[in-house]
Design a protein around this motif. Sequence first.
Motif, PDB file in Angstrom:
ATOM      1  N   ARG A 191       0.862  -1.199   0.000  1.00  0.00           N
ATOM      2  CA  ARG A 191       0.000   0.000   0.000  1.00  0.00           C
ATOM      3  C   ARG A 191       0.894   1.243   0.000  1.00  0.00           C
ATOM      4  O   ARG A 191       1.771   1.391   0.861  1.00  0.00           O
ATOM      5  CB  ARG A 191      -0.876  -0.011   1.247  1.00  0.00           C
ATOM      6  CG  ARG A 191      -1.775   1.237   1.406  1.00  0.00           C
ATOM      7  CD  ARG A 191      -2.583   1.169   2.690  1.00  0.00           C
ATOM      8  NE  ARG A 191      -3.467   0.020   2.680  1.00  0.00           N
ATOM      9  CZ  ARG A 191      -4.709   0.023   2.161  1.00  0.00           C
ATOM     10  NH1 ARG A 191      -5.203   1.131   1.665  1.00  0.00           N
ATOM     11  NH2 ARG A 191      -5.427  -1.075   2.169  1.00  0.00           N
ATOM     12  N   PRO A 192       0.693   2.140  -0.949  1.00  0.00           N
ATOM     13  CA  PRO A 192       1.609   3.278  -1.019  1.00  0.00           C
ATOM     14  C   PRO A 192       1.333   4.322   0.063  1.00  0.00           C
ATOM     15  O   PRO A 192       0.214   4.461   0.540  1.00  0.00           O
ATOM     16  CB  PRO A 192       1.337   3.863  -2.402  1.00  0.00           C
ATOM     17  CG  PRO A 192      -0.073   3.489  -2.691  1.00  0.00           C
ATOM     18  CD  PRO A 192      -0.287   2.137  -2.045  1.00  0.00           C
ATOM     19  N   PRO A 439       0.437  -4.289   3.909  1.00  0.00           N
ATOM     20  CA  PRO A 439       0.290  -3.020   4.647  1.00  0.00           C
ATOM     21  C   PRO A 439       1.374  -2.011   4.276  1.00  0.00           C
ATOM     22  O   PRO A 439       2.497  -2.383   3.916  1.00  0.00           O
ATOM     23  CB  PRO A 439       0.444  -3.434   6.121  1.00  0.00           C
ATOM     24  CG  PRO A 439       0.274  -4.908   6.152  1.00  0.00           C
ATOM     25  CD  PRO A 439       0.664  -5.429   4.806  1.00  0.00           C
ATOM     26  N   ALA A 440       1.043  -0.762   4.371  1.00  0.00           N
ATOM     27  CA  ALA A 440       2.005   0.301   4.102  1.00  0.00           C
ATOM     28  C   ALA A 440       3.165   0.210   5.082  1.00  0.00           C
ATOM     29  O   ALA A 440       3.001  -0.230   6.225  1.00  0.00           O
ATOM     30  CB  ALA A 440       1.325   1.663   4.226  1.00  0.00           C
TER      31      ALA A 440
ATOM     32  N   ALA B 230      10.024   0.113  -1.124  1.00  0.00           N
ATOM     33  CA  ALA B 230      10.887   0.859  -0.195  1.00  0.00           C
ATOM     34  C   ALA B 230      10.940   2.313  -0.670  1.00  0.00           C
ATOM     35  O   ALA B 230      10.348   2.672  -1.670  1.00  0.00           O
ATOM     36  CB  ALA B 230      12.278   0.248  -0.169  1.00  0.00           C
ATOM     37  N   ARG B 231      11.643   3.166   0.057  1.00  0.00           N
ATOM     38  CA  ARG B 231      11.767   4.554  -0.356  1.00  0.00           C
ATOM     39  C   ARG B 231      13.199   5.009  -0.168  1.00  0.00           C
ATOM     40  O   ARG B 231      13.971   4.380   0.560  1.00  0.00           O
ATOM     41  CB  ARG B 231      10.828   5.452   0.454  1.00  0.00           C
ATOM     42  CG  ARG B 231      10.977   5.260   1.948  1.00  0.00           C
ATOM     43  CD  ARG B 231      10.157   6.237   2.753  1.00  0.00           C
ATOM     44  NE  ARG B 231      10.872   7.494   2.863  1.00  0.00           N
ATOM     45  CZ  ARG B 231      10.732   8.353   3.885  1.00  0.00           C
ATOM     46  NH1 ARG B 231       9.879   8.100   4.850  1.00  0.00           N
ATOM     47  NH2 ARG B 231      11.441   9.462   3.929  1.00  0.00           N
ATOM     48  N   ALA B 355      13.440  11.785  -3.515  1.00  0.00           N
ATOM     49  CA  ALA B 355      12.678  11.370  -2.330  1.00  0.00           C
ATOM     50  C   ALA B 355      11.182  11.301  -2.639  1.00  0.00           C
ATOM     51  O   ALA B 355      10.492  10.360  -2.244  1.00  0.00           O
ATOM     52  CB  ALA B 355      12.936  12.338  -1.175  1.00  0.00           C
ATOM     53  N   HIS B 356      10.695  12.310  -3.350  1.00  0.00           N
ATOM     54  CA  HIS B 356       9.265  12.295  -3.683  1.00  0.00           C
ATOM     55  C   HIS B 356       8.932  11.143  -4.622  1.00  0.00           C
ATOM     56  O   HIS B 356       7.920  10.450  -4.456  1.00  0.00           O
ATOM     57  CB  HIS B 356       8.864  13.633  -4.312  1.00  0.00           C
ATOM     58  CG  HIS B 356       7.396  13.726  -4.615  1.00  0.00           C
ATOM     59  ND1 HIS B 356       6.441  13.752  -3.617  1.00  0.00           N
ATOM     60  CD2 HIS B 356       6.705  13.772  -5.790  1.00  0.00           C
ATOM     61  CE1 HIS B 356       5.226  13.825  -4.172  1.00  0.00           C
ATOM     62  NE2 HIS B 356       5.368  13.833  -5.480  1.00  0.00           N
ATOM     63  N   HIS B 357       9.785  10.888  -5.609  1.00  0.00           N
ATOM     64  CA  HIS B 357       9.523   9.848  -6.605  1.00  0.00           C
ATOM     65  C   HIS B 357       9.336   8.479  -5.953  1.00  0.00           C
ATOM     66  O   HIS B 357       8.583   7.639  -6.444  1.00  0.00           O
ATOM     67  CB  HIS B 357      10.684   9.808  -7.606  1.00  0.00           C
ATOM     68  CG  HIS B 357      10.350   9.225  -8.945  1.00  0.00           C
ATOM     69  ND1 HIS B 357       9.604   8.075  -9.120  1.00  0.00           N
ATOM     70  CD2 HIS B 357      10.666   9.640 -10.196  1.00  0.00           C
ATOM     71  CE1 HIS B 357       9.485   7.816 -10.415  1.00  0.00           C
ATOM     72  NE2 HIS B 357      10.101   8.755 -11.086  1.00  0.00           N
ATOM     73  N   THR B 358      10.047   8.274  -4.854  1.00  0.00           N
ATOM     74  CA  THR B 358      10.058   6.941  -4.236  1.00  0.00           C
ATOM     75  C   THR B 358       9.211   6.845  -2.974  1.00  0.00           C
ATOM     76  O   THR B 358       9.113   5.761  -2.396  1.00  0.00           O
ATOM     77  CB  THR B 358      11.507   6.526  -3.889  1.00  0.00           C
ATOM     78  OG1 THR B 358      12.040   7.470  -2.944  1.00  0.00           O
ATOM     79  CG2 THR B 358      12.388   6.503  -5.127  1.00  0.00           C
ATOM     80  N   ILE B 359       8.573   7.927  -2.556  1.00  0.00           N
ATOM     81  CA  ILE B 359       7.857   7.902  -1.272  1.00  0.00           C
ATOM     82  C   ILE B 359       6.716   6.873  -1.279  1.00  0.00           C
ATOM     83  O   ILE B 359       6.392   6.281  -0.238  1.00  0.00           O
ATOM     84  CB  ILE B 359       7.339   9.314  -0.883  1.00  0.00           C
ATOM     85  CG1 ILE B 359       6.690   9.308   0.511  1.00  0.00           C
ATOM     86  CG2 ILE B 359       6.343   9.863  -1.897  1.00  0.00           C
ATOM     87  CD1 ILE B 359       7.643   9.022   1.631  1.00  0.00           C
ATOM     88  N   GLY B 360       6.137   6.631  -2.437  1.00  0.00           N
ATOM     89  CA  GLY B 360       5.046   5.659  -2.510  1.00  0.00           C
ATOM     90  C   GLY B 360       5.512   4.246  -2.801  1.00  0.00           C
ATOM     91  O   GLY B 360       4.693   3.343  -2.951  1.00  0.00           O
ATOM     92  N   GLY B 361       6.821   4.063  -2.925  1.00  0.00           N
ATOM     93  CA  GLY B 361       7.350   2.720  -3.181  1.00  0.00           C
ATOM     94  C   GLY B 361       7.746   2.462  -4.618  1.00  0.00           C
ATOM     95  O   GLY B 361       8.186   1.364  -4.956  1.00  0.00           O
TER      96      GLY B 361
END
Lengths: 443, 443
Positions: A191-192, A439-440, B230-231, B355-361
Amino acid sequence: MRLDHTHDAAAKSWVESANQPESAFPLQNLPFSVFRRAGTSEAFRGGVALGDYVIDLKAIAALGGLSGSAGQAVLACTEPTLNAFLALGPNAWRALRHAVFAWFSKGESLAPSAPSVDELEGCLMPQADAEYALPVQIGDYTDFYTSIDHARNIVKLLRPDGSISPNFQWMPIAYHGRVSSIGLSGQAVRRPVGQRFAAGKREPELGPCARLDYELELGIFIGVGNEQGARIPVESAEEHVFGLCLLNDWSARDIQSWESTPLGPFLAKNFATTISPWIVTMDALAPFRTAWVRPEGDPQPLEYLSMPEADDQAFDIQLEVAIETADARRSGRRPSRVSRTSFRHQYWSVAQMVAHHTIGGCNLRPGDLLGSGTISGPTALEAGALIELSRAGESPVELAGGETRAFLEDADVVVMKGWCEQPGFVSIGFGENRGEIFPAKWE
Amino acid sequence: MRLDHTHDAAAKSWVESANQPESAFPLQNLPFSVFRRAGTSEAFRGGVALGDYVIDLKAIAALGGLSGSAGQAVLACTEPTLNAFLALGPNAWRALRHAVFAWFSKGESLAPSAPSVDELEGCLMPQADAEYALPVQIGDYTDFYTSIDHARNIVKLLRPDGSISPNFQWMPIAYHGRVSSIGLSGQAVRRPVGQRFAAGKREPELGPCARLDYELELGIFIGVGNEQGARIPVESAEEHVFGLCLLNDWSARDIQSWESTPLGPFLAKNFATTISPWIVTMDALAPFRTAWVRPEGDPQPLEYLSMPEADDQAFDIQLEVAIETADARRSGRRPSRVSRTSFRHQYWSVAQMVAHHTIGGCNLRPGDLLGSGTISGPTALEAGALIELSRAGESPVELAGGETRAFLEDADVVVMKGWCEQPGFVSIGFGENRGEIFPAKWE
């Protein structure tokens, strides 16, 4: 491509599981993937599904006996991706289809150079023993937006008095998607986390997506591409398409609504996209073509999108989505069906998508993937995403066992299925496309 | 990365052309590309620019003498793309930078294992004899939108009373771009054909783009990626970035305005993107870091975009764009400069983009390309696209020789240059990024 003997309903295979009426993979289907024995480090290689088996194309190539286009095609299928095979073009795809059809047909009289049934049996691996990889190395992924019912459903939710974007009826709208996060059926989808701007808040905040959704789509694999600066005319566009698979365009609705102005969806879509392993060829889909007629009063397409034979540009592909919850798994309940529709309702055809994509000179390459866009039909139950079915969360969908879903929850498995059936023809299937929500990562 | 001896202004190379003040490629730069002897079918391999030469890294590897991280790095650079080298990470990049710096320094006392100057001279090819290819196989290309001056200029043109999208100051907005049509400096760009909906018309029509534009951007090459789900934290994001190049995000403004609602630009951008061959490393750029301060009253970034040392997150990279017209070429006039700005004005930093590009995984992979978005500065002359400079075509830009341009014409060559200069440091350059417009295919 029109009908030929590979669509003959009387044809049977000596692989008996392929002749069972419930099989997704009869002799008339013959979809392609790449596979290896599960749990080993064998090289992946091309395979064709037949009944409960995978036909190992590397083993078929090793038998010899195929020459010309079919021989070239089967050699290309020994590689760990199908890109080289796709680049060979429709004559090669068709030659290999015809050869496999003949060799695995019951009672077919074969050329003296053909292998024996014993030799061919040695090329079969039970699907239960196989694992799959992405069938091609995808160079670019483009996601279209071609269901007018989906577009209308979404607009009604966002602005009850609104109408769809005026360009929708003039062009198959699309945007570029993310390749790196495309995974195969069985994909674990985290989950993002992302920025959302909740109603009533003064500022956006970071947190796990609270409105996680699926989108029911078909994936369209480009076979032969085009040179940069050239275009693919709509009349010949289908000859550039190898086949279709099931595609889940996972969508984080809360992230999407905050980030998408002015440049479109980004993090709301790029955390994962899941496709099914088997590519059903355009040739196998030929019996399931059907008419699509523009509603009276709609604008006629510009010439570069006009089909001379527009009466069979749609494909009647049956599609459904079910949600298997953790509770259903524990209780042994079957997944609950939530969406059920057909691809025949799409406003723009596969050929029109390809023609539009290349009209400006953008080059497609073998193995490029197009998404059809969410596939929704004209009635409420035919919607291809939860946001439509639950009316943006306000009317949660009822599942079996008293459960409901406004959006997806952790441990939900989304299961997509596709098949074609038509009187006088043997039904064919796409198999399954599954993805589970984890889960996120969030503290 | 902070300063070390590779930034020492006193250091000179025994390759004399590298010591000329006007050289883009002094010892302190050492940018990477892949190259081969022009007009041959040699394999491409990694190269480093030094003065008027390319250092052939395959030849360097063959000399031996490098071990550990530097040895591993130079071996990876023998391949036809730099992906494997980029995947090794910053310690390996730095080790190779330091080794090349030492070997090509004048008067440096070297380890006994180091090759002789005669041997090293055998590893040099004049740049005049070289041709280049895309330095990496690009898996995904993401185009950002991080110049607030560009955003403001565009909004003023579209809606004089409008303000920029409210999300702009909260996140580095981005969308996915097209990989297949990315080409190298020297690219022939065919004017795209597409749907436009001209003012006063009742219907859209198909035709050649009448508002063809450049966008001045920097390309950002990801070195080390991240696992899906991951981020990459903003604090360590720059360690994932290998370096920067010049990028021209060609844009068809008339196609863009009609197609972009609701999913963003598609055919308006995907016909071509041109990058310069040399990747200037983040290490080489270290002396040109500079402060960026959010204007008083602007929202503070959410924690995942907050830099602990925000005072040197910007890079003062000087940029300019010139147009060389056919008439100028015939008359021997120099290209006319139209844009002149610096990267230091961008609202979001390179680290924040990652950082923003990867924040959602979303997973980044080695060799992925990010575009900075159009780079415009705060004054009118610092705009990075013709649509801004010509006020959407209403005030054509004056070129030398009495020519003017509202938008680009056929046979125009767009020439981008970038360089860094700072008192106390040796100036370094990016080289050139050129692309020529060819007439639309249209009858």
